[in-house]
Design an enzyme around this catalytic site. Structure first.
Site, PDB file in Angstrom:
ATOM      1  N   PRO A  48      28.218 -79.766  -2.652  1.00 47.80           N
ATOM      2  CA  PRO A  48      27.767 -81.258  -2.587  1.00 47.80           C
ATOM      3  C   PRO A  48      27.413 -81.448  -1.302  1.00 47.80           C
ATOM      4  O   PRO A  48      27.922 -81.526  -0.447  1.00 47.80           O
ATOM      5  CB  PRO A  48      29.154 -81.984  -3.073  1.00 47.80           C
ATOM      6  CG  PRO A  48      30.305 -80.969  -2.711  1.00 47.80           C
ATOM      7  CD  PRO A  48      29.763 -79.644  -2.915  1.00 47.80           C
ATOM      8  N   TYR A 204      38.135 -89.727   0.996  1.00 50.37           N
ATOM      9  CA  TYR A 204      37.624 -90.947   0.352  1.00 50.37           C
ATOM     10  C   TYR A 204      39.008 -91.532  -0.720  1.00 50.37           C
ATOM     11  O   TYR A 204      39.743 -90.991  -0.361  1.00 50.37           O
ATOM     12  CB  TYR A 204      36.288 -90.537  -0.365  1.00 50.37           C
ATOM     13  CG  TYR A 204      35.212 -90.367   0.366  1.00 50.37           C
ATOM     14  CD1 TYR A 204      34.618 -91.340   1.199  1.00 50.37           C
ATOM     15  CD2 TYR A 204      34.777 -88.875   0.873  1.00 50.37           C
ATOM     16  CE1 TYR A 204      33.536 -91.102   2.179  1.00 50.37           C
ATOM     17  CE2 TYR A 204      33.834 -88.670   1.562  1.00 50.37           C
ATOM     18  CZ  TYR A 204      33.385 -89.743   2.346  1.00 50.37           C
ATOM     19  OH  TYR A 204      32.285 -89.463   3.214  1.00 50.37           O
ATOM     20  N   ARG A 291      39.736 -74.443   8.531  1.00 51.98           N
ATOM     21  CA  ARG A 291      39.315 -74.263   9.658  1.00 51.98           C
ATOM     22  C   ARG A 291      38.063 -75.407   9.645  1.00 51.98           C
ATOM     23  O   ARG A 291      37.547 -75.802  10.864  1.00 51.98           O
ATOM     24  CB  ARG A 291      38.387 -73.135   9.762  1.00 51.98           C
ATOM     25  CG  ARG A 291      37.495 -72.658   8.784  1.00 51.98           C
ATOM     26  CD  ARG A 291      37.074 -71.324   8.669  1.00 51.98           C
ATOM     27  NE  ARG A 291      36.255 -70.927   7.492  1.00 51.98           N
ATOM     28  CZ  ARG A 291      35.540 -69.916   7.464  1.00 51.98           C
ATOM     29  NH1 ARG A 291      35.192 -69.127   8.420  1.00 51.98           N
ATOM     30  NH2 ARG A 291      35.129 -69.658   6.300  1.00 51.98           N
ATOM     31  N   GLY A 323      32.207 -73.581   6.420  1.00 49.01           N
ATOM     32  CA  GLY A 323      31.889 -72.556   7.859  1.00 49.01           C
ATOM     33  C   GLY A 323      31.637 -71.090   7.255  1.00 49.01           C
ATOM     34  O   GLY A 323      31.809 -70.047   8.019  1.00 49.01           O
ATOM     35  N   ARG A 345      25.605 -76.430   4.602  1.00 49.52           N
ATOM     36  CA  ARG A 345      24.329 -76.402   5.579  1.00 49.52           C
ATOM     37  C   ARG A 345      23.323 -75.230   5.541  1.00 49.52           C
ATOM     38  O   ARG A 345      22.228 -75.712   5.590  1.00 49.52           O
ATOM     39  CB  ARG A 345      25.106 -76.355   7.102  1.00 49.52           C
ATOM     40  CG  ARG A 345      26.059 -77.981   7.170  1.00 49.52           C
ATOM     41  CD  ARG A 345      26.555 -77.718   8.458  1.00 49.52           C
ATOM     42  NE  ARG A 345      27.702 -76.624   8.289  1.00 49.52           N
ATOM     43  CZ  ARG A 345      28.923 -76.650   9.214  1.00 49.52           C
ATOM     44  NH1 ARG A 345      28.642 -77.292  10.381  1.00 49.52           N
ATOM     45  NH2 ARG A 345      29.545 -75.545   9.097  1.00 49.52           N
TER      46      ARG A 345
HETATM   47  C1  LIG Z   1      24.818 -83.391   5.072  1.00 47.90           C
HETATM   48  C2  LIG Z   1      25.971 -83.190   4.286  1.00 47.90           C
HETATM   49  C3  LIG Z   1      26.418 -83.858   3.407  1.00 47.90           C
HETATM   50  C4  LIG Z   1      27.611 -83.759   2.749  1.00 47.90           C
HETATM   51  N1  LIG Z   1      27.936 -84.331   1.735  1.00 47.90           N
HETATM   52  C5  LIG Z   1      28.909 -84.094   0.784  1.00 47.90           C
HETATM   53  C6  LIG Z   1      29.168 -84.764  -0.204  1.00 47.90           C
HETATM   54  O1  LIG Z   1      28.420 -85.557  -0.815  1.00 47.90           O
HETATM   55  N2  LIG Z   1      30.423 -84.594  -0.842  1.00 47.90           N
HETATM   56  C7  LIG Z   1      31.199 -83.586  -0.267  1.00 47.90           C
HETATM   57  O2  LIG Z   1      32.499 -83.237  -1.149  1.00 47.90           O
HETATM   58  N3  LIG Z   1      30.877 -83.000   0.723  1.00 47.90           N
HETATM   59  C8  LIG Z   1      29.972 -83.081   1.414  1.00 47.90           C
HETATM   60  N4  LIG Z   1      29.629 -82.396   2.375  1.00 47.90           N
HETATM   61  C9  LIG Z   1      30.574 -81.363   2.675  1.00 47.90           C
HETATM   62  C10 LIG Z   1      30.010 -79.898   2.209  1.00 47.90           C
HETATM   63  O3  LIG Z   1      29.967 -80.286   1.061  1.00 47.90           O
HETATM   64  C11 LIG Z   1      30.528 -78.512   2.945  1.00 47.90           C
HETATM   65  O4  LIG Z   1      32.045 -78.779   2.647  1.00 47.90           O
HETATM   66  C12 LIG Z   1      30.692 -78.707   4.297  1.00 47.90           C
HETATM   67  O5  LIG Z   1      29.386 -78.801   4.936  1.00 47.90           O
HETATM   68  C13 LIG Z   1      31.229 -77.179   4.761  1.00 47.90           C
HETATM   69  O6  LIG Z   1      30.461 -76.303   4.450  1.00 47.90           O
HETATM   70  P1  LIG Z   1      29.458 -75.370   5.242  1.00 47.90           P
HETATM   71  O7  LIG Z   1      30.067 -74.741   6.369  1.00 47.90           O
HETATM   72  O8  LIG Z   1      28.815 -74.541   4.236  1.00 47.90           O
HETATM   73  O9  LIG Z   1      28.383 -76.373   5.490  1.00 47.90           O
HETATM   74  C14 LIG Z   1      28.526 -82.653   3.233  1.00 47.90           C
HETATM   75  C15 LIG Z   1      28.208 -81.925   4.316  1.00 47.90           C
HETATM   76  C16 LIG Z   1      26.851 -82.236   4.912  1.00 47.90           C
HETATM   77  C17 LIG Z   1      26.430 -81.037   6.086  1.00 47.90           C
END
Ligand SMILES: Cc1cc2nc3c(=O)[nH]c(=O)nc-3n(C[C@H](O)[C@H](O)[C@H](O)COP(=O)(O)O)c2cc1C
Length: 389
Positions: A48, A204, A291, A323, A345
């Site tokens: 998300p 939240y 992490r 991550g 990301r």
């Molecule tokens: C731009 C952005 C928006 C995000 N929006 C949400 C969200 O709406 N709901 C949620 O549960 N997490 C949100 N997250 C967290 C991501 O779902 C994810 O857990 C976090 O980016 C870590 O994963 P990654 O290392 O693959 O980016 C958001 C993260 C980013 C970078």
């Protein structure tokens, strides 16, 4: 680009890619998986991601292209957080799912994802105290577990002063919030979504109830673990009764202290929730890695197995996030530590992430500056596909 990914990418040689092709190796992330009644063709989930391009809380037509770009046949996508009610709003231009107009606006977006064979869940959010008067009906204080405002400056570029001190929810008001989630879930199904993910993570409203370092209630929703978890569990039960447990996931981040929302014993909290969820037979539990304790942390060590007890305790599908790169993802799936991996990301910046992982292609860098801007194209639908480079 985070250092760990740069190093990883630099190590890839053409020969490695060729060898992988010749051996016809299917990497663990690209193996099929049956999640309840959904046949997933691979394990790479769109996490998300709030993108703040839903003007006035209405999903916009430009989201059709954005989600469609990230859809694969049999791929699993989770929508950006979608607000369940007027009081649940916390940020500008996040989509809602409480009005007829919002439901209608979601329909073409969902239909396009499904037309391409994607499985699409709607993430349901109530921001609780991560809000301010400007977002609330009649300029009232946001509602929360408590009347405590954020103590510390939150991570992620937000300013604590943006958030108005909340008003403590009275015990008798809690069923109304539960009901808001129930109706929002019904709306999501009406919009065509295959299911919903309840957002119980990242500081939240639900997380505000779960965590002992913030929940200071003295009624039956505060105090011991046994008291702090029922708010989340009542929500799960109400939503399950409305749309079916087989269409529900819950996202949790017991180890995170994001938005000032920490717990003194995250292992116990995570395990308690994983076990308690089994009673409801929900489809999946989606957990953020320890992490990722700092929002959007760039450099992470590999997964360390901290979530394994939760994974073992939970009887449905387990999803991890936070991550992950290709190598880590293959490792955790290959070793059976999780069924699925949600990518945030990297998926944001690489609409064809599963394909890139398949051929071990280099990844587009993500542009943090446009994560939350409101442009319908820039930093949203203009990340290139590998084959077009
Ligand atoms: C731009 C952005 C928006 C995000 N929006 C949400 C969200 O709406 N709901 C949620 O549960 N997490 C949100 N997250 C967290 C991501 O779902 C994810 O857990 C976090 O980016 C870590 O994963 P990654 O290392 O693959 O980016 C958001 C993260 C980013 C970078």
């Amino acid at each position: 680009m985070p250092d760990n990914m740069e190093t990883w990418r630099d190590k890839i040689t053409h020969r490695d890619q060729q060898e992988e092709k010749n051996n016809n190796n299917i990497i663990p992330l690209l193996t099929p998986y049956k999640m309840g009644s959904f046949n997933l063709s691979h394990r790479i989930v769109l996490a998300p991601l709030s993108r703040m391009r839903s003007y006035d809380y209405i999903p916009q037509p430009h989201a059709i292209l954005y989600y469609s770009q990230r859809t694969t046949e049999g791929g699993f996508l989770i929508s950006e957080a979608s607000v369940v009610s007027e009081t649940g709003r916390g940020y500008k231009h996040t989509p809602g799912i409480w009005t007829k107009e919002q439901v209608e606006a979601w329909k073409p977006i969902v239909a396009e994802v499904q037309a391409k064979g994607g499985i699409f869940f709607c993430q349901l959010l109530h921001a609780g105290r991560i809000s301010n008067r400007d977002f609330q009906p009649n300029g009232k204080a946001p509602i929360s577990y408590s009347d405590k405002p954020l103590k510390n400056q939150p991570n992620g570029g937000f300013n604590a002063a943006e958030f108005t001190p909340p008003r403590r929810l009275r015990t008798g008001e809690i069923p109304q919030i539960v009901n808001d989630f129930r109706i929002a879930a019904r709306n999501a199904i009406e919009a065509g979504f295959d299911g919903v993910e309840i957002h119980g993570a990242n500081g939240y409203l639900i997380d505000q109830f779960l965590k002992d370092q913030v929940n200071d209630r003295t009624d039956q929703y505060g105090g011991s673990l046994k008291n702090r978890c029922p708010f989340a569990l009542e929500l799960v039960e109400a939503v399950a009764n409305e749309i079916g447990a087989d269409k529900i996931g819950l996202r949790l981040s017991p180890f995170a202290d994001y938005l000032d929302c920490g717990d003194s014993n995250p292992e116990a909290l995570g395990l308690y929730m994983a076990r308690a969820l089994n009673k409801y037979n929900i489809l999946y539990c989606h957990v953020i890695e320890p992490r990722m304790i700092k929002a959007q942390q760039e450099k992470c060590d590999g997964p360390d197995g901290t979530l394994l007890p939760m994974r073992k305790a939970f009887s449905g599908t387990f999803i991890v996030s936070g991550g992950y790169n290709r190598e880590d993802g293959n490792k955790v799936v290959g070793e059976g530590h999780t069924a699925l991996v949600a990518y945030g990301r990297w998926f944001l910046a690489n609409p064809d992430l599963p394909r890139r992982f398949e051929i071990n292609a280099p990844l587009n860098k993500y542009d943090r500056a446009t994560f939350y801007t409101h442009d319908p194209v820039v930093g949203y639908t203009d990340y290139p596909f590998y084959e077009s480079l």
